[in-house]
Design a protein around this motif. Structure first.
Motif, mmCIF file in Angstrom:
data_model
loop_
_atom_site.group_PDB
_atom_site.id
_atom_site.type_symbol
_atom_site.label_atom_id
_atom_site.label_comp_id
_atom_site.label_asym_id
_atom_site.label_seq_id
_atom_site.Cartn_x
_atom_site.Cartn_y
_atom_site.Cartn_z
ATOM 1 N N ALA A 174 0.854 -1.196 0.000
ATOM 2 C CA ALA A 174 0.000 0.000 0.000
ATOM 3 C C ALA A 174 0.881 1.235 0.000
ATOM 4 O O ALA A 174 2.098 1.160 0.227
ATOM 5 N N ASP A 175 0.260 2.369 -0.256
ATOM 6 C CA ASP A 175 0.988 3.638 -0.189
ATOM 7 C C ASP A 175 1.268 4.046 1.245
ATOM 8 O O ASP A 175 2.250 4.743 1.513
ATOM 9 N N GLY A 195 -5.989 6.703 3.445
ATOM 10 C CA GLY A 195 -6.373 6.603 2.051
ATOM 11 C C GLY A 195 -6.392 5.194 1.517
ATOM 12 O O GLY A 195 -6.588 4.994 0.315
ATOM 13 N N CYS A 196 -6.192 4.210 2.404
ATOM 14 C CA CYS A 196 -6.146 2.805 1.987
ATOM 15 C C CYS A 196 -7.159 2.010 2.794
ATOM 16 O O CYS A 196 -7.099 1.998 4.027
ATOM 17 N N HIS A 197 -8.094 1.361 2.112
ATOM 18 C CA HIS A 197 -9.048 0.498 2.783
ATOM 19 C C HIS A 197 -8.388 -0.828 3.160
ATOM 20 O O HIS A 197 -7.204 -1.049 2.886
ATOM 21 N N LEU A 198 -9.170 -1.689 3.783
ATOM 22 C CA LEU A 198 -8.648 -2.973 4.238
ATOM 23 C C LEU A 198 -8.082 -3.782 3.068
ATOM 24 O O LEU A 198 -8.708 -3.885 2.004
ATOM 25 N N ASN A 225 -10.707 7.548 3.327
ATOM 26 C CA ASN A 225 -10.657 6.554 4.395
ATOM 27 C C ASN A 225 -9.335 6.646 5.141
ATOM 28 O O ASN A 225 -8.280 6.906 4.553
ATOM 29 N N TRP A 226 -9.407 6.416 6.449
ATOM 30 C CA TRP A 226 -8.199 6.381 7.281
ATOM 31 C C TRP A 226 -8.379 5.258 8.301
ATOM 32 O O TRP A 226 -9.027 5.418 9.320
ATOM 33 N N THR A 227 -7.768 4.117 8.022
ATOM 34 C CA THR A 227 -7.847 2.971 8.919
ATOM 35 C C THR A 227 -6.819 3.134 10.028
ATOM 36 O O THR A 227 -5.623 3.302 9.760
ATOM 37 N N THR A 228 -7.266 3.084 11.274
ATOM 38 C CA THR A 228 -6.379 3.296 12.417
ATOM 39 C C THR A 228 -6.230 2.064 13.301
ATOM 40 O O THR A 228 -5.332 2.024 14.136
ATOM 41 N N ALA A 229 -7.074 1.059 13.150
ATOM 42 C CA ALA A 229 -6.965 -0.165 13.946
ATOM 43 C C ALA A 229 -7.680 -1.287 13.207
ATOM 44 O O ALA A 229 -8.663 -1.045 12.490
ATOM 45 N N CYS A 230 -7.199 -2.504 13.379
ATOM 46 C CA CYS A 230 -7.843 -3.652 12.761
ATOM 47 C C CYS A 230 -7.521 -4.901 13.572
ATOM 48 O O CYS A 230 -6.520 -4.945 14.304
ATOM 49 N N ALA A 231 -8.383 -5.909 13.435
ATOM 50 C CA ALA A 231 -8.213 -7.163 14.167
ATOM 51 C C ALA A 231 -8.875 -8.281 13.381
ATOM 52 O O ALA A 231 -10.009 -8.131 12.906
ATOM 53 N N ILE A 232 -8.171 -9.395 13.247
ATOM 54 C CA ILE A 232 -8.713 -10.587 12.608
ATOM 55 C C ILE A 232 -9.457 -11.400 13.659
ATOM 56 O O ILE A 232 -8.913 -11.709 14.719
ATOM 57 N N GLY A 244 -11.319 -0.289 12.532
ATOM 58 C CA GLY A 244 -11.663 0.993 13.128
ATOM 59 C C GLY A 244 -11.024 2.125 12.340
ATOM 60 O O GLY A 244 -9.896 1.989 11.836
ATOM 61 N N THR A 245 -11.711 3.245 12.228
ATOM 62 C CA THR A 245 -11.239 4.362 11.412
ATOM 63 C C THR A 245 -11.072 5.617 12.257
ATOM 64 O O THR A 245 -11.507 5.682 13.414
#
Length: 427
Positions: A174-175, A195-198, A225-232, A244-245
């Motif tokens: 990603a960028d 600026g990058c989705h999941l 978009n601004w993704t700031t947290a994620c969890a599988i 989370g954004t």
């Protein structure tokens, strides 16, 4: 300083639970170990070890810690091969022993050579995931993601005298990357950024297998978009991912259902900063920039209960215990907290002086009960006072004169001893 129920430190009637250890990193690069004695003696929590890069010297923010994680080869009781993996502000990654914090491996910072605003500057590390390649290794492999959008896999050197780790994989996905999480069993990495989705990355094939999109908008308008947290989500074969954004949105993606999220919730009014998954996979805890922590029920796709305890700063790191219903968190209010997720109460609160940037659990030797100071009861304190005054009963001194009868109660304008002592000012 601790919260929750307190029991006598010498009591043997409590549950036979092992001691707990937490490692905390702060903005100056200092590592601290917080220990909770066995049998859940929460009031005995304290800092038992401290290490800094500039011992005895002035603080240096360039050595500050950005991310932190721990790993052990044999499980929660393996202290011999337990390590602490951390990244610093300059982009350097270090692997240190959990007992003495000695250096076992280092990774050079990634310098962006592309034509961009960050050209020539070291990239900041977003996440570090350690993994053991074999039972004979003393240093784990490191899967790291940086904000330049590059995913790297570093392996330890075969030479015992060389601590510099070798890069075995580098992949541009990603960028920009501001959030990442990995499932090492399935060899899947989830990333997102400004600026990058999941995006889902297959580490074995070294390619992107899924690209998410924004939720449907009835007006056809889209925002950055601004993704700031994620969890599988555990036990989902990497098909469910919670994101989370910065716009305080919580989105649930199902890879089998399409590229758009199957559920979207606006959570409070602050950026989602961290996520932690429970071992059963039913709940995921979330934290935001205002200090709120709440549980997301994956099966029902809704929020279920918040944690008690006032938090006055942004939460930067949060991790769940792999076996017990405990949740550790640290943030900018300079405190480390340990919550009981079953009863949703705060058990431990320890002040660490500087702003925290990372927290994780450390292995504890089997049978180790920890250090605990004996709690002095109120009767014992009164007995010590009687001994100091010669064995006589203690009573407060008798007030005489103006100290007894002339003390004014300014809220009522009267003297406690009798008539009003308030005089009207002259005009």
């Amino acid at each position: 300083m601790s919260g929750g129920s307190e029991s006598d430190c010498s009591s043997e009637d409590g549950p036979q639970t092992a001691a707990l250890r937490l490692v905390v990193g702060d903005e100056l690069g200092v590592l601290r170990v917080v220990e909770v004695p066995s049998r859940d003696r929460w009031h005995g929590a304290k800092i038992v070890k401290k290490w800094g890069p500039n011992e005895g010297g002035p603080p240096d923010r360039t050595m500050g810690i950005k991310t932190l994680s721990t790993a052990s080869r044999e499980g929660l009781t393996d202290t011999e091969f337990a390590v602490v993996c951390l990244s610093r502000v300059d982009g350097t990654i270090e692997v240190r022993g959990a007992e003495d914090f000695s250096v076992r491996g280092t990774v050079k910072p990634f310098v962006n050579s592309e034509a961009s605003e960050q050209k020539g500057n070291p990239a900041q590390i977003v996440s570090i995931t350690p993994t053991w390649n074999s039972r004979n290794d003393t240093v784990p492999n490191l899967l790291s993601c940086c904000d330049a959008g590059v995913v790297r896999l570093s392996r330890p050197s075969r030479k015992n005298s060389n601590t510099q780790m070798k890069e075995s994989m580098s992949l541009l996905v990603a960028d920009s990357i501001t959030a990442a999480c990995a499932d090492l069993d399935q060899r899947i990495l989830a990333v997102g950024g400004d600026g990058c989705h999941l995006r889902m990355v297959d580490l074995d094939a070294q390619k992107i297998t899924f690209k998410g999109k924004a939720p449907d908008n009835p007006y056809g308008l889209t925002k950055r978009n601004w993704t700031t947290a994620c969890a599988i989500v555990p036990n989902s074969d990497c098909n469910l991912i919670l994101v989370g954004t910065a716009d305080h949105e919580v989105r649930l993606y199902d890879v089998r259902a399409g590229k758009r999220p199957v559920s979207k919730i606006e959570w409070r009014d602050a950026r989602v900063m961290a996520m932690a998954t429970e071992s059963n996979g039913d709940n995921i805890w979330m934290a935001n920039a205002l200090g709120h922590m709440e549980r997301y029920d994956v099966s029902k796709r809704r929020l279920r209960g918040t944690l008690t305890g006032r938090i006055t700063g942004s939460i930067r790191s949060m991790v769940a215990h792999p076996e017990r219903p405990l949740l550790a968190s640290a943030g900018l209010d300079r405190c480390v907290r340990l919550h009981d997720t079953a009863q949703r109460v705060m058990r431990v609160k320890v002040y660490v002086k500087y702003q925290c940037t990372g927290v994780d659990f450390l292995p504890v030797p089997e049978g180790y009960e920890g250090e605990c100071e004996e709690k002095v009861s109120e009767d014992e304190e009164k007995a010590k006072v009687r001994e100091m005054i010669g064995g006589q009963g203690f009573s407060p001194p008798r007030l005489r004169g103006k100290h007894r009868f002339g003390a004014r109660d300014f809220s009522r304008g009267r003297s406690r001893g009798g008539a009003s002592s308030f005089k009207r000012p002259r005009t």
